[in-house]
Design an enzyme around this catalytic site. Structure first.
Site, PDB file in Angstrom:
ATOM      1  N   SER A 232       0.802  -1.227   0.000  1.00 26.63           N
ATOM      2  CA  SER A 232       0.000   0.000   0.000  1.00 26.63           C
ATOM      3  C   SER A 232       0.832   1.272   0.000  1.00 26.63           C
ATOM      4  O   SER A 232       0.365   2.319  -0.446  1.00 26.63           O
ATOM      5  CB  SER A 232      -0.944   0.002   1.213  1.00 26.63           C
ATOM      6  OG  SER A 232      -0.248  -0.354   2.384  1.00 26.63           O
ATOM      7  N   ARG A 233       2.055   1.169   0.506  1.00 28.85           N
ATOM      8  CA  ARG A 233       2.851   2.393   0.679  1.00 28.85           C
ATOM      9  C   ARG A 233       4.327   2.114   0.436  1.00 28.85           C
ATOM     10  O   ARG A 233       4.746   0.961   0.350  1.00 28.85           O
ATOM     11  CB  ARG A 233       2.693   2.922   2.108  1.00 28.85           C
ATOM     12  CG  ARG A 233       1.317   3.415   2.417  1.00 28.85           C
ATOM     13  CD  ARG A 233       1.222   3.982   3.829  1.00 28.85           C
ATOM     14  NE  ARG A 233       1.177   2.956   4.858  1.00 28.85           N
ATOM     15  CZ  ARG A 233       1.958   2.960   5.943  1.00 28.85           C
ATOM     16  NH1 ARG A 233       2.836   3.917   6.131  1.00 28.85           N
ATOM     17  NH2 ARG A 233       1.845   2.012   6.849  1.00 28.85           N
TER      18      ARG A 233
ATOM     19  N   ASP B 105      -3.346  -9.383   7.833  1.00 30.39           N
ATOM     20  CA  ASP B 105      -2.230  -9.089   8.734  1.00 30.39           C
ATOM     21  C   ASP B 105      -1.230 -10.226   8.583  1.00 30.39           C
ATOM     22  O   ASP B 105      -1.539 -11.371   8.926  1.00 30.39           O
ATOM     23  CB  ASP B 105      -2.793  -9.008  10.169  1.00 30.39           C
ATOM     24  CG  ASP B 105      -1.707  -8.778  11.208  1.00 30.39           C
ATOM     25  OD1 ASP B 105      -0.508  -8.801  10.867  1.00 30.39           O
ATOM     26  OD2 ASP B 105      -2.074  -8.578  12.385  1.00 30.39           O
ATOM     27  N   VAL B 106      -0.051  -9.939   8.060  1.00 29.69           N
ATOM     28  CA  VAL B 106       0.929 -11.010   7.823  1.00 29.69           C
ATOM     29  C   VAL B 106       1.295 -11.762   9.108  1.00 29.69           C
ATOM     30  O   VAL B 106       1.756 -12.900   9.046  1.00 29.69           O
ATOM     31  CB  VAL B 106       2.227 -10.502   7.138  1.00 29.69           C
ATOM     32  CG1 VAL B 106       1.968  -9.989   5.742  1.00 29.69           C
ATOM     33  CG2 VAL B 106       2.959  -9.466   7.992  1.00 29.69           C
TER      34      VAL B 106
ATOM     35  N   SER C 292      16.990  -5.767   5.748  1.00 29.32           N
ATOM     36  CA  SER C 292      17.496  -4.441   6.127  1.00 29.32           C
ATOM     37  C   SER C 292      18.984  -4.488   6.446  1.00 29.32           C
ATOM     38  O   SER C 292      19.500  -5.520   6.910  1.00 29.32           O
ATOM     39  CB  SER C 292      16.751  -3.945   7.372  1.00 29.32           C
ATOM     40  OG  SER C 292      17.314  -2.744   7.837  1.00 29.32           O
TER      41      SER C 292
ATOM     42  N   TYR D  39      14.231  -5.483  15.753  1.00 29.68           N
ATOM     43  CA  TYR D  39      14.192  -5.385  14.286  1.00 29.68           C
ATOM     44  C   TYR D  39      15.416  -6.073  13.651  1.00 29.68           C
ATOM     45  O   TYR D  39      15.299  -6.804  12.680  1.00 29.68           O
ATOM     46  CB  TYR D  39      14.135  -3.903  13.928  1.00 29.68           C
ATOM     47  CG  TYR D  39      13.949  -3.544  12.481  1.00 29.68           C
ATOM     48  CD1 TYR D  39      12.700  -3.631  11.872  1.00 29.68           C
ATOM     49  CD2 TYR D  39      15.014  -3.066  11.724  1.00 29.68           C
ATOM     50  CE1 TYR D  39      12.539  -3.263  10.540  1.00 29.68           C
ATOM     51  CE2 TYR D  39      14.855  -2.692  10.400  1.00 29.68           C
ATOM     52  CZ  TYR D  39      13.615  -2.789   9.809  1.00 29.68           C
ATOM     53  OH  TYR D  39      13.456  -2.422   8.493  1.00 29.68           O
TER      54      TYR D  39
ATOM     55  N   ALA E 151      14.880  -9.803  13.876  1.00 31.03           N
ATOM     56  CA  ALA E 151      13.885 -10.298  12.915  1.00 31.03           C
ATOM     57  C   ALA E 151      14.457 -10.338  11.502  1.00 31.03           C
ATOM     58  O   ALA E 151      14.300 -11.328  10.778  1.00 31.03           O
ATOM     59  CB  ALA E 151      12.638  -9.404  12.960  1.00 31.03           C
ATOM     60  N   LYS E 152      15.132  -9.267  11.103  1.00 32.85           N
ATOM     61  CA  LYS E 152      15.659  -9.201   9.732  1.00 32.85           C
ATOM     62  C   LYS E 152      16.814 -10.186   9.542  1.00 32.85           C
ATOM     63  O   LYS E 152      16.942 -10.812   8.481  1.00 32.85           O
ATOM     64  CB  LYS E 152      16.095  -7.773   9.395  1.00 32.85           C
ATOM     65  CG  LYS E 152      14.949  -6.754   9.361  1.00 32.85           C
ATOM     66  CD  LYS E 152      13.916  -7.070   8.294  1.00 32.85           C
ATOM     67  CE  LYS E 152      12.964  -5.914   8.053  1.00 32.85           C
ATOM     68  NZ  LYS E 152      11.911  -6.224   7.076  1.00 32.85           N
TER      69      LYS E 152
HETATM   70  P1  NAP Z   1       6.225   1.833   5.328  1.00 37.02           P
HETATM   71  O1  NAP Z   1       6.251   2.988   4.410  1.00 37.02           O
HETATM   72  O2  NAP Z   1       6.025   2.048   6.795  1.00 37.02           O
HETATM   73  O3  NAP Z   1       5.124   0.785   4.793  1.00 37.02           O
HETATM   74  C1  NAP Z   1       4.918  -0.409   5.496  1.00 37.02           C
HETATM   75  C2  NAP Z   1       4.010  -1.290   4.696  1.00 37.02           C
HETATM   76  O4  NAP Z   1       3.880  -2.552   5.389  1.00 37.02           O
HETATM   77  C3  NAP Z   1       2.610  -0.728   4.550  1.00 37.02           C
HETATM   78  O5  NAP Z   1       2.118  -1.109   3.280  1.00 37.02           O
HETATM   79  C4  NAP Z   1       1.840  -1.443   5.663  1.00 37.02           C
HETATM   80  O6  NAP Z   1       0.443  -1.577   5.413  1.00 37.02           O
HETATM   81  C5  NAP Z   1       2.501  -2.796   5.625  1.00 37.02           C
HETATM   82  N1  NAP Z   1       2.349  -3.558   6.861  1.00 37.02           N
HETATM   83  C6  NAP Z   1       2.849  -3.256   8.086  1.00 37.02           C
HETATM   84  N2  NAP Z   1       2.490  -4.205   8.970  1.00 37.02           N
HETATM   85  C7  NAP Z   1       1.763  -5.125   8.288  1.00 37.02           C
HETATM   86  C8  NAP Z   1       1.112  -6.326   8.629  1.00 37.02           C
HETATM   87  N3  NAP Z   1       1.143  -6.792   9.894  1.00 37.02           N
HETATM   88  N4  NAP Z   1       0.447  -7.012   7.659  1.00 37.02           N
HETATM   89  C9  NAP Z   1       0.405  -6.539   6.388  1.00 37.02           C
HETATM   90  N5  NAP Z   1       1.000  -5.408   5.999  1.00 37.02           N
HETATM   91  C10 NAP Z   1       1.670  -4.713   6.937  1.00 37.02           C
HETATM   92  O7  NAP Z   1       7.586   0.981   5.234  1.00 37.02           O
HETATM   93  P2  NAP Z   1       8.705   0.910   4.094  1.00 37.02           P
HETATM   94  O8  NAP Z   1       9.780   1.853   4.451  1.00 37.02           O
HETATM   95  O9  NAP Z   1       8.088   0.950   2.747  1.00 37.02           O
HETATM   96  O10 NAP Z   1       9.266  -0.557   4.408  1.00 37.02           O
HETATM   97  C11 NAP Z   1       9.000  -1.688   3.594  1.00 37.02           C
HETATM   98  C12 NAP Z   1       9.957  -2.791   3.993  1.00 37.02           C
HETATM   99  O11 NAP Z   1      11.304  -2.346   3.847  1.00 37.02           O
HETATM  100  C13 NAP Z   1       9.834  -3.214   5.458  1.00 37.02           C
HETATM  101  O12 NAP Z   1      10.012  -4.611   5.564  1.00 37.02           O
HETATM  102  C14 NAP Z   1      10.982  -2.509   6.125  1.00 37.02           C
HETATM  103  O13 NAP Z   1      11.392  -3.170   7.303  1.00 37.02           O
HETATM  104  C15 NAP Z   1      12.018  -2.554   5.039  1.00 37.02           C
HETATM  105  N6  NAP Z   1      13.058  -1.532   5.155  1.00 37.02           N
HETATM  106  C16 NAP Z   1      12.771  -0.198   5.067  1.00 37.02           C
HETATM  107  C17 NAP Z   1      13.789   0.724   5.179  1.00 37.02           C
HETATM  108  C18 NAP Z   1      13.565   2.202   5.077  1.00 37.02           C
HETATM  109  O14 NAP Z   1      14.522   2.969   5.311  1.00 37.02           O
HETATM  110  N7  NAP Z   1      12.380   2.679   4.740  1.00 37.02           N
HETATM  111  C19 NAP Z   1      15.109   0.285   5.376  1.00 37.02           C
HETATM  112  C20 NAP Z   1      15.369  -1.058   5.458  1.00 37.02           C
HETATM  113  C21 NAP Z   1      14.334  -1.970   5.345  1.00 37.02           C
HETATM  114  P3  NAP Z   1      -0.630  -0.401   5.811  1.00 37.02           P
HETATM  115  O15 NAP Z   1      -0.430   0.674   4.777  1.00 37.02           O
HETATM  116  O16 NAP Z   1      -1.968  -1.052   5.732  1.00 37.02           O
HETATM  117  O17 NAP Z   1      -0.256   0.059   7.180  1.00 37.02           O
END
Ligand code: NAP
Length: 242
Positions: A10-11, A59-60, A140, A153, A156-157
């Protein structure tokens, strides 16, 4: 129809991955937890590209939720299967371990690690039957290097990285690849509380990454250009030492 499921589509990074895979010709199943409006927006963006998409709430972290929604999809799409799975849904709840609550520990493990397990275990059966599949886990830098304030975190990763390497070997014979992409700091809602300028000193490229810079790597791993890569972790972090 080639189907791809993007959890957390979604985002942020998940939306970018949905669009990249749509450009590669996939029908996209956009999973979300609570943000239906943003999931619908991702669907519209996929359709603007000229591909097709549907949204799927679950919810995953909930085994019953994951399995019942995917079971229903199978019933409604007889003869089809999900050949590409991107385990992208994730959350962070940072804090020093000494003060960490049980809830902050288990919420992060349940979403980032159990979410990978429930979704992958369900979908890999059809990939094995069809002798083809692509799994990409969004992990991550935190799971490779360990970051203070993120023991939950990082744990988990790192666990998903271990699972990626093990599972890659289990299913390689079936032409299923399992890889991980490890972003550094990427501009999304997840990092909106971080000041980019504060991190310039430690990031060699002097900036946060864009979601598209992650999604293009995921797209490559899902594509037919990556037929001999499995169990691998690719960092996308602007040169941060890992
Ligand atoms: P984000 O903008 O916060 O988006 C999180 C997404 O995960 C949203 O679509 C959210 O759905 C969904 N989500 C969260 N909990 C969930 C659940 N229990 N069941 C189903 N969907 C769930 O995060 P992002 O930055 O895009 O991160 C995406 C991935 O990249 C994550 O695994 C994160 O750990 C990893 N990551 C991110 C970064 C970074 O700097 N941004 C760095 C390293 C790794 P809703 O919209 O419905 O809430």
């Amino acid at each position: 129809m080639r189907n791809a499921l993007v959890t957390g589509g979604s985002r942020g990074i998940g939306r970018a991955i949905s669009l990249t895979l749509a450009r590669q010709g996939f029908h996209i199943i956009i999973n979300y937890k609570s943000n239906k409006l943003e999931a619908e927006n991702t669907r519209k963006l996929v359709e603007e590209i000229g591909s097709t998409a549907e949204i799927m709430q679950f919810d995953v972290a909930s085994k019953t939720d994951v399995e019942s929604k995917l079971e229903a999809w199978k019933k409604n799409n007889e003869g089809e299967y999900i050949e590409a799975l991107v385990n992208n849904a994730g959350i962070r709840k940072d804090g020093l371990l000494v003060f960490m609550t049980d809830e902050d520990w288990s919420d992060v493990l349940n979403t980032n690690l159990n979410g990978f397990f429930f979704t992958t275990r369900y979908l890999i059966k059809d990939m094995m039957t069809n002798k083809f599949g692509r799994i990409v886990n969004v992990v991550s830098l935190s799971g490779i290097k360990g970051l203070p304030g993120q023991t939950n975190y990082s744990a988990a990763k790192a666990a998903v990285i271990g699972a990626t390497k093990a599972l890659g070997q289990e299913v390689a014979r079936k032409k299923i690849t399992v890889n991980a992409v490890a972003p550094g700091f990427i501009s999304t809602d997840m990092t909106e509380d971080l000041e980019e300028k504060d991190f310039k000193a430690i990031i060699p490229m002097k900036r946060f990454g864009k979601p598209e810079e992650v999604s293009e790597v995921v797209g490559f791993l899902v594509s037919d250009k990556a037929t001999y890569i499995t169990g691998e972790v690719i960092s996308v972090n602007g040169g941060l030492y890992t």
